[in-house]
Design an enzyme around this catalytic site. Structure first.
Site, PDB file in Angstrom:
ATOM      1  N   GLU A   1     -53.025 -49.063  21.769  1.00 62.14           N
ATOM      2  CA  GLU A   1     -53.136 -47.598  21.725  1.00 62.14           C
ATOM      3  C   GLU A   1     -52.038 -46.979  20.871  1.00 62.14           C
ATOM      4  O   GLU A   1     -52.083 -45.798  20.560  1.00 62.14           O
ATOM      5  CB  GLU A   1     -53.120 -47.020  23.154  1.00 62.14           C
ATOM      6  CG  GLU A   1     -51.767 -46.995  23.854  1.00 62.14           C
ATOM      7  CD  GLU A   1     -51.291 -48.354  24.369  1.00 62.14           C
ATOM      8  OE1 GLU A   1     -51.947 -49.373  24.071  1.00 62.14           O
ATOM      9  OE2 GLU A   1     -50.248 -48.387  25.039  1.00 62.14           O
ATOM     10  N   CYS A  29     -51.230 -54.830  28.422  1.00 63.82           N
ATOM     11  CA  CYS A  29     -49.854 -55.006  28.906  1.00 63.82           C
ATOM     12  C   CYS A  29     -49.807 -54.969  30.439  1.00 63.82           C
ATOM     13  O   CYS A  29     -50.296 -55.900  31.066  1.00 63.82           O
ATOM     14  CB  CYS A  29     -48.925 -54.008  28.251  1.00 63.82           C
ATOM     15  SG  CYS A  29     -47.229 -54.596  28.243  1.00 63.82           S
ATOM     16  N   HIS A  64     -49.720 -53.355  22.834  1.00 63.61           N
ATOM     17  CA  HIS A  64     -50.165 -51.965  23.035  1.00 63.61           C
ATOM     18  C   HIS A  64     -51.069 -51.465  21.898  1.00 63.61           C
ATOM     19  O   HIS A  64     -50.582 -50.794  20.979  1.00 63.61           O
ATOM     20  CB  HIS A  64     -48.943 -51.041  23.145  1.00 63.61           C
ATOM     21  CG  HIS A  64     -48.251 -51.135  24.456  1.00 63.61           C
ATOM     22  ND1 HIS A  64     -48.423 -50.200  25.467  1.00 63.61           N
ATOM     23  CD2 HIS A  64     -47.411 -52.065  24.951  1.00 63.61           C
ATOM     24  CE1 HIS A  64     -47.708 -50.549  26.523  1.00 63.61           C
ATOM     25  NE2 HIS A  64     -47.076 -51.678  26.227  1.00 63.61           N
TER      26      HIS A  64
HETATM   27  N1  GLN Z   1     -43.070 -54.861  32.099  1.00 65.22           N
HETATM   28  C1  GLN Z   1     -44.180 -54.084  32.577  1.00 65.22           C
HETATM   29  C2  GLN Z   1     -44.715 -54.624  33.883  1.00 65.22           C
HETATM   30  O1  GLN Z   1     -44.488 -55.737  34.218  1.00 65.22           O
HETATM   31  C3  GLN Z   1     -45.291 -54.018  31.562  1.00 65.22           C
HETATM   32  C4  GLN Z   1     -44.805 -53.328  30.334  1.00 65.22           C
HETATM   33  C5  GLN Z   1     -45.827 -52.543  29.613  1.00 65.22           C
HETATM   34  O2  GLN Z   1     -46.936 -52.298  30.081  1.00 65.22           O
HETATM   35  N2  GLN Z   1     -45.442 -52.096  28.462  1.00 65.22           N
HETATM   36  O3  GLN Z   1     -45.401 -53.914  34.541  1.00 65.22           O
END
Ligand code: GLN
Length: 195
Positions: free
Chosen positions: A178, A85, A176
């Site tokens: 995890e 992410c 995610h």
């Molecule tokens: N929206 C976040 C970002 O741009 C990422 C979101 C996340 O890691 N769950 O940093």
């Protein structure tokens, strides 16, 4: 063989638990460390950059010299990285956002928050190459991968967008892993260091 999780902000303890579970399952002799300094990076062979807030991860890792040291170690073949992410945003080549400069560790581009706001976060089940069961994928203000280079293999998609990719050593994941309770993706990452 030791592994680390970048400990600045985000899902650090969750990734540490998953790595510990994966290592036990695979009977690997190694430690899982929380990585807070540039020097910590010399103790590990693989690092996870967790989900969280990519602008924060960028600013703090840059200030602490961790950002540049990760680039050096990965380019020297001394470190493999898995970005999830916000972590995926950080390791990309182009983030399309001047607030976060991608490390360029893998040849792909992203758009941050491309599925919408927090309210538009969602869970789904996706097919991942090499897994015989669908994987519970949790997307939280996830980025979208808008381009992948020739050396990138797409291991799974959601609505035709790549959501888990690898260059054979490093991995980027827009959801995610995890939070799924399933260590398969962590095992997959560890496996790439065993060859
Ligand atoms: N929206 C976040 C970002 O741009 C990422 C979101 C996340 O890691 N769950 O940093």
């Amino acid at each position: 063989m030791n592994f680390g999780v970048l400990d600045i902000q985000g899902d650090v303890s969750e990734h540490i638990s998953m790595l510990k579970m994966a290592i036990n399952k695979m009977h690997i002799d190694g430690k899982v460390l929380s990585i807070k300094t540039r020097e910590d990076l010399d103790k590990i062979s693989g690092i996870i950059i967790p989900g969280g807030e990519s602008t924060t991860l960028y600013n703090i890792s840059k200030r602490k010299g961790i950002y540049d040291r990760i680039i050096e170690l990965v380019n020297d073949g001394k470190l493999n990285v898995m970005g999830t992410c916000a972590g995926a945003i950080l390791i990309s080549k182009n983030t399309n956002d001047p607030k976060v400069i991608g490390m360029g560790l893998m040849d792909f581009d992203v758009y941050r928050n491309a599925y919408g706001r927090q309210y538009n976060s969602f869970e789904t089940y996706i097919d991942i190459e090499g897994m015989n069961e669908k994987y519970h994928a949790i997307f939280i203000r996830a980025p979208k991968i808008s381009r992948v280079g020739n050396n990138i293999k797409v291991l799974g998609t959601y609505n035709n967008d790549p959501v888990i990719i690898t260059d054979g050593k490093n991995m980027a994941i827009t959801f995610h892993p995890e939070l799924s309770g399933n260590t398969k993706i962590h095992e997959f990452f560890i496996d790439k260091l065993r060859v």
